[in-house]
Design a protein around this motif. Structure first.
Motif, PDB file in Angstrom:
ATOM      1  N   SER A 195      31.189  -8.313   5.101  1.00 52.25           N
ATOM      2  CA  SER A 195      31.789  -7.352   6.029  1.00 52.25           C
ATOM      3  C   SER A 195      31.195  -7.493   7.422  1.00 52.25           C
ATOM      4  O   SER A 195      31.898  -7.437   8.433  1.00 52.25           O
ATOM      5  N   VAL A 196      29.853  -7.650   7.489  1.00 57.24           N
ATOM      6  CA  VAL A 196      29.193  -7.789   8.787  1.00 57.24           C
ATOM      7  C   VAL A 196      29.646  -9.067   9.487  1.00 57.24           C
ATOM      8  O   VAL A 196      29.919  -9.091  10.690  1.00 57.24           O
ATOM      9  N   ALA A 197      29.734 -10.162   8.701  1.00 60.08           N
ATOM     10  CA  ALA A 197      30.166 -11.433   9.290  1.00 60.08           C
ATOM     11  C   ALA A 197      31.575 -11.324   9.858  1.00 60.08           C
ATOM     12  O   ALA A 197      31.869 -11.840  10.953  1.00 60.08           O
ATOM     13  N   GLN A 198      32.442 -10.625   9.117  1.00 63.78           N
ATOM     14  CA  GLN A 198      33.808 -10.443   9.602  1.00 63.78           C
ATOM     15  C   GLN A 198      33.818  -9.599  10.868  1.00 63.78           C
ATOM     16  O   GLN A 198      34.564  -9.856  11.829  1.00 63.78           O
ATOM     17  N   GLY A 199      32.957  -8.605  10.935  1.00 63.35           N
ATOM     18  CA  GLY A 199      32.870  -7.773  12.128  1.00 63.35           C
ATOM     19  C   GLY A 199      32.359  -8.546  13.330  1.00 63.35           C
ATOM     20  O   GLY A 199      32.822  -8.359  14.454  1.00 63.35           O
ATOM     21  N   ILE A 200      31.385  -9.438  13.095  1.00 63.46           N
ATOM     22  CA  ILE A 200      30.853 -10.255  14.187  1.00 63.46           C
ATOM     23  C   ILE A 200      31.933 -11.158  14.755  1.00 63.46           C
ATOM     24  O   ILE A 200      32.085 -11.318  15.970  1.00 63.46           O
ATOM     25  N   GLU A 201      32.708 -11.744  13.818  1.00 62.11           N
ATOM     26  CA  GLU A 201      33.779 -12.632  14.261  1.00 62.11           C
ATOM     27  C   GLU A 201      34.793 -11.892  15.136  1.00 62.11           C
ATOM     28  O   GLU A 201      35.210 -12.366  16.184  1.00 62.11           O
ATOM     29  N   GLY A 251      26.894  -4.686  19.228  1.00 65.50           N
ATOM     30  CA  GLY A 251      27.431  -3.454  18.652  1.00 65.50           C
ATOM     31  C   GLY A 251      27.494  -3.546  17.139  1.00 65.50           C
ATOM     32  O   GLY A 251      27.199  -2.592  16.425  1.00 65.50           O
ATOM     33  N   VAL A 252      27.887  -4.727  16.643  1.00 62.20           N
ATOM     34  CA  VAL A 252      27.909  -4.918  15.194  1.00 62.20           C
ATOM     35  C   VAL A 252      26.508  -4.818  14.627  1.00 62.20           C
ATOM     36  O   VAL A 252      26.269  -4.276  13.561  1.00 62.20           O
ATOM     37  N   GLY A 253      25.502  -5.357  15.396  1.00 55.91           N
ATOM     38  CA  GLY A 253      24.123  -5.261  14.931  1.00 55.91           C
ATOM     39  C   GLY A 253      23.687  -3.822  14.789  1.00 55.91           C
ATOM     40  O   GLY A 253      23.030  -3.446  13.822  1.00 55.91           O
ATOM     41  N   MET A 254      24.067  -2.980  15.757  1.00 60.26           N
ATOM     42  CA  MET A 254      23.704  -1.557  15.672  1.00 60.26           C
ATOM     43  C   MET A 254      24.426  -0.884  14.515  1.00 60.26           C
ATOM     44  O   MET A 254      23.883  -0.016  13.834  1.00 60.26           O
ATOM     45  N   ALA A 255      25.680  -1.314  14.218  1.00 63.36           N
ATOM     46  CA  ALA A 255      26.415  -0.757  13.082  1.00 63.36           C
ATOM     47  C   ALA A 255      25.745  -1.126  11.782  1.00 63.36           C
ATOM     48  O   ALA A 255      25.637  -0.320  10.863  1.00 63.36           O
ATOM     49  N   ALA A 256      25.252  -2.377  11.718  1.00 61.84           N
ATOM     50  CA  ALA A 256      24.535  -2.788  10.509  1.00 61.84           C
ATOM     51  C   ALA A 256      23.294  -1.947  10.317  1.00 61.84           C
ATOM     52  O   ALA A 256      22.928  -1.590   9.204  1.00 61.84           O
ATOM     53  N   GLY A 257      22.632  -1.609  11.443  1.00 65.31           N
ATOM     54  CA  GLY A 257      21.452  -0.754  11.326  1.00 65.31           C
ATOM     55  C   GLY A 257      21.799   0.617  10.811  1.00 65.31           C
ATOM     56  O   GLY A 257      21.054   1.219  10.040  1.00 65.31           O
ATOM     57  N   SER A 258      22.976   1.154  11.154  1.00 66.82           N
ATOM     58  CA  SER A 258      23.372   2.472  10.672  1.00 66.82           C
ATOM     59  C   SER A 258      23.678   2.466   9.191  1.00 66.82           C
ATOM     60  O   SER A 258      23.690   3.505   8.548  1.00 66.82           O
ATOM     61  N   LEU A 259      23.951   1.276   8.620  1.00 67.36           N
ATOM     62  CA  LEU A 259      24.231   1.182   7.188  1.00 67.36           C
ATOM     63  C   LEU A 259      22.982   0.890   6.375  1.00 67.36           C
ATOM     64  O   LEU A 259      23.050   0.534   5.223  1.00 67.36           O
ATOM     65  N   ALA A 318      15.810  -7.835  25.964  1.00 63.61           N
ATOM     66  CA  ALA A 318      16.110  -7.026  24.777  1.00 63.61           C
ATOM     67  C   ALA A 318      17.335  -7.572  24.054  1.00 63.61           C
ATOM     68  O   ALA A 318      17.377  -7.631  22.820  1.00 63.61           O
ATOM     69  N   LYS A 319      18.349  -7.996  24.867  1.00 63.95           N
ATOM     70  CA  LYS A 319      19.549  -8.544  24.247  1.00 63.95           C
ATOM     71  C   LYS A 319      19.246  -9.819  23.472  1.00 63.95           C
ATOM     72  O   LYS A 319      19.679 -10.003  22.323  1.00 63.95           O
ATOM     73  N   LEU A 320      18.475 -10.704  24.081  1.00 60.15           N
ATOM     74  CA  LEU A 320      18.154 -11.965  23.413  1.00 60.15           C
ATOM     75  C   LEU A 320      17.238 -11.756  22.214  1.00 60.15           C
ATOM     76  O   LEU A 320      17.335 -12.450  21.194  1.00 60.15           O
ATOM     77  N   THR A 321      16.312 -10.785  22.331  1.00 61.94           N
ATOM     78  CA  THR A 321      15.419 -10.490  21.208  1.00 61.94           C
ATOM     79  C   THR A 321      16.212 -10.002  19.991  1.00 61.94           C
ATOM     80  O   THR A 321      16.000 -10.433  18.852  1.00 61.94           O
ATOM     81  N   GLN A 322      17.148  -9.104  20.240  1.00 62.22           N
ATOM     82  CA  GLN A 322      17.959  -8.584  19.135  1.00 62.22           C
ATOM     83  C   GLN A 322      18.859  -9.670  18.555  1.00 62.22           C
ATOM     84  O   GLN A 322      19.048  -9.769  17.334  1.00 62.22           O
ATOM     85  N   ALA A 323      19.401 -10.528  19.459  1.00 61.44           N
ATOM     86  CA  ALA A 323      20.241 -11.618  18.970  1.00 61.44           C
ATOM     87  C   ALA A 323      19.432 -12.590  18.119  1.00 61.44           C
ATOM     88  O   ALA A 323      19.919 -13.124  17.114  1.00 61.44           O
ATOM     89  N   LYS A 324      18.160 -12.854  18.560  1.00 62.61           N
ATOM     90  CA  LYS A 324      17.305 -13.753  17.789  1.00 62.61           C
ATOM     91  C   LYS A 324      17.013 -13.182  16.396  1.00 62.61           C
ATOM     92  O   LYS A 324      16.984 -13.903  15.385  1.00 62.61           O
ATOM     93  N   GLY A 368      20.322 -14.382   9.493  1.00 63.56           N
ATOM     94  CA  GLY A 368      21.500 -15.062   8.968  1.00 63.56           C
ATOM     95  C   GLY A 368      22.794 -14.346   9.268  1.00 63.56           C
ATOM     96  O   GLY A 368      23.834 -14.655   8.671  1.00 63.56           O
ATOM     97  N   LEU A 369      22.739 -13.366  10.177  1.00 60.92           N
ATOM     98  CA  LEU A 369      23.948 -12.596  10.472  1.00 60.92           C
ATOM     99  C   LEU A 369      24.843 -13.307  11.489  1.00 60.92           C
ATOM    100  O   LEU A 369      26.041 -13.033  11.551  1.00 60.92           O
ATOM    101  N   ILE A 370      24.266 -14.164  12.311  1.00 65.35           N
ATOM    102  CA  ILE A 370      25.050 -14.946  13.253  1.00 65.35           C
ATOM    103  C   ILE A 370      24.617 -16.406  13.151  1.00 65.35           C
ATOM    104  O   ILE A 370      23.523 -16.711  12.634  1.00 65.35           O
ATOM    105  N   THR A 371      25.438 -17.293  13.655  1.00 62.27           N
ATOM    106  CA  THR A 371      25.132 -18.721  13.625  1.00 62.27           C
ATOM    107  C   THR A 371      24.377 -19.131  14.890  1.00 62.27           C
ATOM    108  O   THR A 371      24.282 -18.357  15.875  1.00 62.27           O
ATOM    109  N   GLN A 372      23.846 -20.367  14.866  1.00 59.69           N
ATOM    110  CA  GLN A 372      23.151 -20.890  16.045  1.00 59.69           C
ATOM    111  C   GLN A 372      24.098 -20.987  17.231  1.00 59.69           C
ATOM    112  O   GLN A 372      23.722 -20.718  18.397  1.00 59.69           O
ATOM    113  N   GLU A 373      25.362 -21.338  16.939  1.00 54.74           N
ATOM    114  CA  GLU A 373      26.337 -21.431  18.014  1.00 54.74           C
ATOM    115  C   GLU A 373      26.571 -20.073  18.657  1.00 54.74           C
ATOM    116  O   GLU A 373      26.712 -19.952  19.895  1.00 54.74           O
ATOM    117  N   ASP A 374      26.652 -19.001  17.792  1.00 57.82           N
ATOM    118  CA  ASP A 374      26.823 -17.656  18.336  1.00 57.82           C
ATOM    119  C   ASP A 374      25.646 -17.288  19.238  1.00 57.82           C
ATOM    120  O   ASP A 374      25.813 -16.690  20.332  1.00 57.82           O
TER     121      ASP A 374
END
Length: 387
Positions: free
Chosen positions: A303-309, A322-330, A358-364, A370-376
């Motif tokens: 579900s998270v992967a689909q949301g990221i896409e 935003g998807v990352g914050m949603a995952a945190g709420s779950l 902060a943005k890059l830290t959260q993305a890292k 494993g929630l996003i790919t290297q390309e993302d």
């Protein structure tokens, strides 16, 4: 000894009672619980006794008790004996009405006494003797069913549930003496009627049916609240387990075993039709079960992967965060049972939404989880750094 002529009237019946009779089990249904022993009228086709009194068992008479049955003897309405072991038996009694001149009990004395007693009673024997077979087997095909929903507290679901139910159970007579003394109506002990629990005209059996139906709700509650059983759906496949709960509920409410010598052995629940609220609740619980454990992690990650896409297509890096914050709420990344890198200290006091670090830290962190790919991650990094 010569021939003995069967005289008419009282003396004729007196002489006829000196025949040695043979009693056996009649042809009855497997559900029959109690029935009178029947007397064969002929002796291997070589002689007959049709003049004996109906309710007198002559001394020396033979009776057979088959496997799975017991024999109760009665005199003048009182139980005088119980045979619970299979085999062949010979009747002997000190009562004058049971003595037989063919069994070595003498000749003149018993005949005179019997004739005197019979003349005083107009030719009717001064005593009534009877033998009844009682089934010691499981008696099948005793049905139960509810016309409306029954409700009980269910520990697994944590609330009250309701259902229509129907099925059958097997009974066993565990104390024949209690059964006869305290439960069997007199009409079954004075004639040739068969006491059958499945007989629709048997009022005593109807009473048992009503008591079983009344005990169903506490039986379901007892079963589903047993710590050794966890799910309501086990009932239909656990005939012995539910039978134990039903027998305990019946005993607590109506004292079947203590007062009537009866117990429930096994049950077969044909159907359980849950009410609308219970059906909806079971559906939700099944869905929750499917989302728990490793299977739940797989579903949530998908579900998270689909949301990221979707978020990447619509809002770029901000959508991904935003998807990352949603995952945190779950339940956060820890809820997905994945390793999470420790959060880096804030590099500046700028709001997280405008702070590129902060943005890059959260993305890292999302990349490591494993929630996003290297390309993302590379695309987001390029966007944040403006390169």
């Amino acid at each position: 000894m010569g021939f003995i002529k069967a005289f008419s009237g009282a003396i004729g019946g007196m002489f006829a009672d000196q025949w040695i009779d043979f009693y056996t089990i009649p042809n009855v249904q497997p559900t029959a619980a109690l029935f009178p022993a029947v007397k064969k009228e002929t002796n291997a086709g070589r002689g007959s006794n049709t003049k004996g009194s109906e309710h007198i068992i002559s001394n020396g008479s033979k009776i057979v008790v088959p496997e799975g049955y017991g024999l109760i003897t009665m005199q003048d309405g009182e139980i005088t004996g119980l045979i619970a072991e299979a085999g062949g038996y010979t009747w002997q009694s000190d009562d004058v009405n049971s003595q037989s001149i063919f069994a070595g009990d003498g000749f003149l004395s018993p005949l005179i006494k019997q004739s005197w007693e019979r003349f005083k009673r107009g030719g009717i024997p001064g005593s009534q003797q009877a033998a009844f077979y009682v089934s010691l087997k499981e008696l099948p095909n005793n049905r139960f069913g509810t016309q409306s929903e029954i409700y009980w507290d269910d520990a697994w679901l944590g609330t009250q549930v309701g259902a229509l139910t129907r099925g059958s159970y097997t009974l066993r007579i565990v104390d024949p003496i209690l059964f006869v003394k305290n439960f069997v109506p007199a009409t079954y002990l004075t004639g040739a009627q068969v006491f059958d629990f499945t007989d629709m005209n048997n009022d005593a059996a109807t009473q048992l049916f009503n008591e079983v139906v009344s005990a169903l709700a506490p039986a379901f509650s007892k079963y589903t609240n047993d710590p050794s059983r966890t799910r309501i759906t086990q009932i239909q496949s656990d005939s012995l387990g539910f039978a134990k709960s039903l027998a305990e509920a019946v005993e607590e409410g109506y004292d079947w075993k203590a007062n009537r010598g009866l117990e429930i052995v096994s049950t077969a629940i044909v159907s359980i039709e849950y009410d609308a609220d219970t059906t909806e609740l079971l559906s939700k619980v099944k869905r929750a079960d499917a989302l728990s454990g490793a299977r739940g992690n797989s579903n949530l990650q998908a579900s998270v992967a689909q949301g990221i896409e979707s978020a990447g297509a619509e809002g770029g890096g901000a959508g991904i965060l935003g998807v990352g914050m949603a995952a945190g709420s779950l339940g956060g990344l820890a809820g997905l049972q994945q390793p999470v890198a420790p959060a880096a200290p804030a590099a500046s006091a700028a709001p997280a939404a405008d702070d590129p670090v902060a943005k890059l830290t959260q993305a890292k962190q999302m990349l490591d989880a494993g929630l996003i790919t290297q390309e993302d991650y590379d695309a987001l990094k390029a966007k944040v750094l403006g390169s």
